[in-house]
Each structure stands twice: as C-alpha cells, then as structure tokens.
Scaffold this motif. Structure first.
Motif, mmCIF file in Angstrom:
data_model
loop_
_atom_site.group_PDB
_atom_site.id
_atom_site.type_symbol
_atom_site.label_atom_id
_atom_site.label_comp_id
_atom_site.label_asym_id
_atom_site.label_seq_id
_atom_site.Cartn_x
_atom_site.Cartn_y
_atom_site.Cartn_z
ATOM 1 N N VAL A 44 0.846 -1.194 0.000
ATOM 2 C CA VAL A 44 0.000 0.000 0.000
ATOM 3 C C VAL A 44 0.881 1.243 0.000
ATOM 4 C CG1 VAL A 44 -1.702 1.318 1.315
ATOM 5 C CG2 VAL A 44 -1.944 -1.161 1.109
ATOM 6 N N GLU A 45 1.935 1.221 0.801
ATOM 7 C CA GLU A 45 2.835 2.369 0.857
ATOM 8 C C GLU A 45 3.537 2.598 -0.480
ATOM 9 O OE1 GLU A 45 2.012 1.154 4.954
ATOM 10 O OE2 GLU A 45 2.559 0.073 3.139
ATOM 11 N N ALA A 60 -10.011 -3.313 3.292
ATOM 12 C CA ALA A 60 -9.177 -2.588 4.264
ATOM 13 C C ALA A 60 -7.973 -1.947 3.584
ATOM 14 C CB ALA A 60 -8.720 -3.536 5.376
ATOM 15 N N ASP A 61 -7.358 -2.669 2.638
ATOM 16 C CA ASP A 61 -6.219 -2.110 1.908
ATOM 17 C C ASP A 61 -6.634 -0.878 1.115
ATOM 18 O OD1 ASP A 61 -4.468 -4.094 2.779
ATOM 19 O OD2 ASP A 61 -4.998 -5.433 1.133
ATOM 20 N N ARG A 62 -7.784 -0.995 0.451
ATOM 21 C CA ARG A 62 -8.260 0.143 -0.361
ATOM 22 C C ARG A 62 -8.560 1.342 0.523
ATOM 23 N NH1 ARG A 62 -11.193 -4.178 -2.972
ATOM 24 N NH2 ARG A 62 -13.100 -3.622 -1.849
ATOM 25 N N ASN A 63 -9.142 1.083 1.676
ATOM 26 C CA ASN A 63 -9.465 2.178 2.590
ATOM 27 C C ASN A 63 -8.191 2.873 3.078
ATOM 28 O OD1 ASN A 63 -11.580 3.578 4.274
ATOM 29 N ND2 ASN A 63 -10.303 2.760 5.921
ATOM 30 N N ARG A 64 -7.177 2.076 3.385
ATOM 31 C CA ARG A 64 -5.926 2.658 3.866
ATOM 32 C C ARG A 64 -5.254 3.476 2.764
ATOM 33 N NH1 ARG A 64 -0.540 0.625 5.413
ATOM 34 N NH2 ARG A 64 -0.992 -1.427 4.528
ATOM 35 N N LEU A 65 -5.268 2.940 1.546
ATOM 36 C CA LEU A 65 -4.677 3.682 0.428
ATOM 37 C C LEU A 65 -5.399 5.000 0.201
ATOM 38 C CD1 LEU A 65 -2.780 3.959 -2.000
ATOM 39 C CD2 LEU A 65 -4.394 2.559 -3.326
ATOM 40 N N ASN A 123 -7.144 6.785 2.313
ATOM 41 C CA ASN A 123 -6.880 7.722 3.411
ATOM 42 C C ASN A 123 -5.537 8.424 3.234
ATOM 43 O OD1 ASN A 123 -9.312 7.202 4.667
ATOM 44 N ND2 ASN A 123 -8.465 5.671 6.066
ATOM 45 N N MET A 124 -4.531 7.686 2.800
ATOM 46 C CA MET A 124 -3.222 8.284 2.572
ATOM 47 C C MET A 124 -3.283 9.303 1.433
ATOM 48 S SD MET A 124 -1.026 4.745 2.927
ATOM 49 C CE MET A 124 0.607 5.441 2.794
ATOM 50 N N LYS A 156 -13.943 11.619 1.512
ATOM 51 C CA LYS A 156 -13.867 10.437 2.365
ATOM 52 C C LYS A 156 -15.235 9.780 2.515
ATOM 53 C CE LYS A 156 -12.404 7.450 5.407
ATOM 54 N NZ LYS A 156 -11.823 6.182 4.909
ATOM 55 N N ASP A 179 -16.043 5.951 1.277
ATOM 56 C CA ASP A 179 -16.526 4.934 2.208
ATOM 57 C C ASP A 179 -17.785 4.252 1.693
ATOM 58 O OD1 ASP A 179 -14.436 5.334 3.925
ATOM 59 O OD2 ASP A 179 -15.522 6.650 5.300
#
Length: 719
Positions: A195-196, A301-306, A308-309, A451, A455
């Motif tokens: 993700v990073e 969860a990965d998509r959400n974290r990406l 958000n960044m 956001k 979501d």
C-alpha cells in the motif's frame, strides 16, 4: 575405459566454460544489434513481415529471422514477434523490452545446455556466477541498474561508445508501464509495504503533474499546441511530467489520462484551462493508484488505507486553486450540501456499477458478441439506470467526464473468456471510481466529502470481486452475484485460486524477490504434478493430432496443456511449443525427460523475467538463483519418480562412474559385458556404449573433442 573416464572428468567443467562462451558470444551479438547496429535492426523489424525473432550467435553476430518450423526445438526459441511491438511504443521502450526478453532467452539457452550435459547443483551454480558477473543486456542498453541510479553501464565494453541509453530517471519514466510496477527504493520490499509503495507512486506522479502546472507552466503551455494531435498529460514516478500522445496499444496497460487537453487551451482563460487539466489529472492519478491496487488484489481494508493516505494530500486542483487565487490557507467549508451530493454520486455509482455487473454476468453472451474485434475501439459504459452499452467513445475531446478504457474488444480473442472478463471488470472499477471523483471535483468536494463518498463506494464489493468471486482475505468464500443481479447467474464466478491460475498474466505480478521465488515454486509444483501424479492425464492431453501445445505451470500449483499465447510478443516467456508432436516419436521416459528439461529452463526464464521487471541487481539475481538452485530440478525429480524410471541418475560425479558402468546397459545393443570391457560415453546424451558402436580403444584416441553416438550424430546439430 580409463582414458574415456579421464576425458569425461575434464569435460564436466570444460563444458561449463563452453556454455558460458556460447552465452557470452550470443550476448555480444544482441548488444551489437541494440546499440551500434540499432538503425539496421530497427529497419529489419518491419511489422509487415512475418513473426520475427532476434538471435545472437557465439560468433558475436546477430540475425532476425523466422522461428524454427520443427517443434519441439532442441533449444528454447527467442521471443516471437518482437517486430509487432516496434511501432506501438517509443523506440527506447521497445529496445528495452527486446533487451529483457533477450536476457531471459540467453539464460534459458545456457541452462538448456546445462540440462543436456546433466549439470548438477554445483555446476549450475558455477555457470550462473559466470553469467551474473556480466551486466545484463537490459542494463547495457538502458544504462540503468537499480542500485546505481546515476551511473550508466559502459556500452563501449560490449560494443562501442554509441549509446541509446538514457538516464535512470528517464528510463523509469518511459519504461514503467512495460517492466517496472510502482516500487519505491527507500522502502522495504516486503509485501506489507505494498500500500505504501502504491501511495509513493501516486505521490511522485502527483508531484510531476503539479510541477507541470506551476513551475513549468510556460513550457507546459507551449507543448499543448492545439495544432497538434490529441495530447495527454502524464505524471511519472520520478516526479517528472510529459505531454504526449495516448498509448497506441488498446486496451491500455493502465488507465489513460484525458485526451485532447490541448484542443481547449485557447478556448478559455489560462487559469480556467489549468484548473480543468488539474481536475482531470486528479481523477487519473486516483484511477492509476487503484488499478495497481487491483493488480495486487487489495481488499476493502487495503483500499481504505490507500485512499486515506491519498486523501490526506491536497488535490492538484486544490493546489492550483490556491496558487491561482492566492488562497492557500483556505478550505471549502463542510456543508450538508456536499454531503447530499456525495450520497447522490454514490447512487449514480451504484446504478452504473449494477449495469456493468449485469453485462459481465447475466448478459455475458450478449456482451461477448457485441465486443467483436472487427469493430472499432469499443468501450463498456454503465448508466445510473442500471443499464449497460458497448459503443464507440465520444468524438469531441476533452470530455467533461473520463471515458472507459478503449478497445476492450481487441483483447477478447487474445485470452480466455474468464481472463478477459476479469480485465474488463478491473478497468470498469477504475472508470467508475474516476467518474465519481470527477463529479466530486466539479462539486468542489473537500477532504471530508471525498472520504464520505469513498466509504460508501468501498462498502460495495468491486466489480472485479463480483465477477471473479475472488477477495484476498476471503479465499474460501465466493461473492454472490445474486446480490447484484437478482439471483440470475453465477456462471462466471470462480474462486481465488482459479483466478490466480488464469489471470496471473493479466493482472498479477510478483513484486519482491520472495514473491518471485514463491511464484517459481508454485509453477514448478504444478509441472511436477503433471509429469508424475497426473501423468496419465498429461499424456492423454498431449495428443500429436492436436496443434502445437505447451505445458504451463501456474502459481497455484496447477498445470495446463494449452496453445501458445496468440498475443505477440507475449507478456511472459513462452514454454517450448509442440511438446505433443514428440510424444510418440520416443520412449515415454525419454519424452518426459525432454519435457522436464524444457520446463526447467522455462521456469528459470520466467523468474528472471520478473526479476528484470523489478530491476534486480547482480546481488539480487544471485540470491534468487541460489534459492532456485537449492531445489532439485524438474528433470532430477522426474528421473527419480517417473512411471518407467531407471533406478539410477546420470551423474557427472567421478566417484560414481565405475558403479554406473557396472549396472549400465549399452545404449545401442542393450547388453552389459562387464565393467572390464571397453566403454565410451556419448558427450551429448550421456549414454554409455560398448564396442558394438565400432569404437575401439585405438579409435577412441583419435576422438578430438566430443564423441557423438550414432543416434546423436544423425540429429540436427545444435546451433
């Protein structure tokens, strides 16, 4: 006998030297083609000609020619159809692509010789170290190695000072779509950084585009001449930008930027035009990031974290608006109006999504029929009314909203149906996301509104997850198409393992050394299964009455006998073609050994092709090879467990030669007159022969270099 055994002892390492010299000469010839002779090479690679391959010879010569007609060939063939890709990309991209394929071809040829000569683990390691001490052809041609970003490999050491190389940054800009998925050098290469890594790719592309629209705005404005053809603004991971034509290959590898930004340059005020370009660039960057996410099978969860960044950064439009209006410290206030618009956008998104899911599931036969490759560039549209339509893209550019991926019909017949549907699903996911956030830019959504919209979107399974039934964290479950299609169809749902087997070449690439090795192990296990446990089924499928067939291994430890790829040049190195034609021409155990040998070199070439994609340096290539070399080859496994196995393995170990002669049968007459009788070993097939082949101790003294048995003598000489 003692004379021949002494000679065999010397040849075991002498052969390694000969194989290396073959490799070195072929490499020098290909480097010459791609550097000093590049004009002639380019001219000869006419796409109008037939399928062409680039060969390098030990004499340091090169030649373009049609591949061998007799299959299976003794040695692996170079990548087919390199000429067909010549005009579909920039010259330096094309030369780099040819260089990578040439690297893995030469490696596979070297280890094919190694298999013929029964090199053991130590011999294979010795050969690889000699090869790995040389820069790869790709490093020479492109002037780039991952750990030396500011240095160029000296082309003069391999050909002359004439160089078509570019700086490392430029290579990464122009070649990233072909070889190098997003990867940040400052981060660890372990899977938990995916993700990073995608976020860093996003951030760097964003920086390049911001540079075009601010500090380099005069140069950008000048390049966007309305007199030119349709132009796009690209951002690259090196924080650079480029105005260029859209990709000629359709469907494109990644989502395309908005086309025709230059045509409206003079039709509006400069700041309005720059704001328009900024808005389109924002949604393009988002779609590219989530396209990489789809490649890596990001879950919710990965998509959400990406997201958000990404969302923590100001959009390019916000940066531009602040720079143009001198309001860098102000933000649009959060309002109920923006929240309502987010919900309205979400509703439109859901309707369009339902329409596309319908096309890819319940209406799949109609979609397949409409996507005729004989038609022009076609796109799949979804509408808020839950309808879908395949049609030509809009003529007027630039458009208010992003267009779906062009030319999905051209890929229809180049892959299996389920692969093609998965590809269309991924592109559709990216298109719907970019459309939703394009509306968000028009409505001036702030960070909180974006956001909220994301979501709502992310709470739904992606189209890709619905169509394939695959989610990274839910390998035992299938997404029910009935939730989106009123229980009408589940015919195109497959589990994640099946997806990994069939869509790997389309969407998924290993991204670290450990993943490349795991990919190798999975494919190897599948092929071993074909040649041992599933031997009867494999034998039956390899019917000589069929067309040219190949044996494929997949990362999910599965295997498949299928036709070679229709797309030329292929995405990955191709397995040996026509293994079925040799099935009835030799004993079963010999045929299985032949297939095993070719499978070994194919697996090695695929692993190092992925290594080239990831710009592995010398140390990383050596580490990868050591992990691979610690495993027995497929040839070694098959010789030990095949159905009609011989009880001993051929070995170059001198300590076992007397024991071998004691139990060996003459390769010609099938007799054994005892170890005290004269024996001679064929240097090609490694079989032992008695006097019945008309070789006596006196004649043996006149064998200058290699002894070939009668059977090997009548075969076509190795090139």
């Amino acid at each position: 006998m003692s004379t021949q055994i002494s000679k065999k002892r010397k040849l075991s390492w002498g052969r390694i030297e000969k194989v290396f010299l073959y490799f070195k000469g072929g490499r020098a010839g290909i480097i010459k083609a791609l550097t000093t002779d590049v004009d002639e090479f380019y001219r000869q690679c006419d796409p109008e000609k037939g399928v062409l391959c680039l060969y390098g010879f030990p004499s340091e010569k090169w030649r373009l020619k049609i591949p061998a007609q007799d299959v299976p060939t003794d040695l692996p063939e170079p990548t087919l159809g390199i000429n067909f890709a010549r005009d579909g990309m920039q010259e330096n991209e094309w030369l780099s692509l040819v260089a990578v394929h040439s690297d893995v071809w030469l490696l596979s040829v070297a280890f094919s010789f190694g298999a013929t000569f029964s090199f053991d683990k130590t011999a294979r390691k010795f050969l690889f170290n000699m090869i790995n001490d040389l820069p790869t052809i790709f490093e020479v041609v492109s002037g780039v190695s991952k750990k030396q970003t500011n240095e160029k490999s000296p082309v003069s050491n391999d050909s002359s000072n004439k160089s078509n190389s570019k700086s490392n940054a430029k290579v990464l800009e122009t070649f990233s779509f072909i070889i190098n998925p997003p990867k940040n050098e400052t981060l660890s290469c372990y899977p938990h950084t995916k993700v990073e890594e995608v976020f860093c790719d996003f951030k760097d592309r964003r920086a390049g585009i911001i540079k075009a629209l601010t500090t380099d705005v005069e140069e950008f404005y000048q390049q966007c001449d309305p007199e030119n053809e349709n132009l796009c603004l690209y951002g690259f991971p090196s924080e650079q930008w480029e105005v260029n034509l859209p990709a000629q290959k359709v469907p494109s590898e990644l989502p395309q930027p908005t086309v025709g930004i230059n045509f409206v340059r003079d039709e509006m005020r400069e700041k309005d035009w720059l704001s328009l370009v900024a808005k389109h660039s924002d949604v393009w960057l988002l779609s590219v990031a989530f396209c990489f996410g789809a490649r890596l099978l990001f879950d919710k969860a990965d998509r959400n974290r990406l997201f958000n960044m990404i969302n923590n950064l100001p959009t390019i439009f916000e940066v531009m608006s602040g720079a143009a209006k001198k309001q860098t410290k102000e933000k649009s206030p959060v309002s109920s109006d923006s929240s309502n618009k987010s919900k309205s956008n979400s509703k439109d998104f859901k309707g369009s999504r339902a329409g596309i899911i319908k096309a890819l599931t319940t209406d799949v036969e109609e979609l397949y029929r409409q996507c005729d490759p004989e038609n022009g560039d076609l796109c799949l549209y979804g509408f808020p009314s839950e309808k879908w339509k395949v049609k030509l893209p809009a003529i007027e550019v630039p458009l208010d909203l992003p267009e779906p991926t062009l030319g999905i019909n051209f890929a229809r017949d180049e892959m299996q149906e389920k692969e093609w549907l998965s590809l269309v699903a991924v592109h559709s996911d990216m298109w719907l996301l970019s459309v939703a956030f394009c509306y968000g830019t028009w409505f001036s959504f702030d960070k909180d509104a974006r956001k909220c919209l994301f979501d709502m979107i992310n709470d739904l399974p992606t189209i890709f997850e619905v169509v394939t039934g695959a989610a990274k964290k839910l390998t035992e479950e299938k997404f029910s198409v009935s939730n989106d299609n009123n229980n009408k169809s589940k015919s195109n749902v497959m589990d994640v393992e099946e997806f990994r087997e069939t869509v790997t070449l389309v969407l998924y690439y290993p991204r670290t050394m450990e993943e490349v090795f795991c990919d190798f192990k999975g494919r190897r296990a599948g092929m071993i299964k074909a040649l041992t446990i599933d031997l009867e089924e494999f034998y039956q499928q390899c019917n000589p009455e069929n067309e040219n067939l190949c044996l494929y291994g997949f990362p999910g430890e599965q295997w498949e006998v299928n036709l070679p790829a229709e797309k030329l040049p292929p995405e990955l190195p191709q397995p040996t073609v026509g293994i079925n034609f040799a099935r009835d021409a030799m004993q079963e155990k010999d045929w299985l050994s032949l297939v095993a040998k070719h499978s070994d070199v194919w697996l090695l070439s695929v692993a190092f092709y992925f290594g080239a994609r990831l710009l592995f340096n010398k140390a990383e290539r050596e580490c990868l090879f050591n992990m691979i070399n610690d495993l027995p080859t497929i040839s070694e496994v098959v010789k030990g467990v095949s159905k009609k196995q011989t009880k001993e393995k051929s070995s170059i170990s001198n300590s076992k030669e007397d024991e071998e002669l004691g139990d060996a049968l003459c390769g010609a007459c099938g007799e054994n007159n005892g170890a005290d009788e004269f024996w001679i070993c064929c240097d090609i097939c490694e079989k032992w022969f008695q006097k019945c082949v008309n070789i006596t101790p006196a004649r043996e003294e006149h064998v200058k270099q290699q002894y070939k048995c009668p059977s090997c003598s009548i075969k076509i000489a190795l090139p």
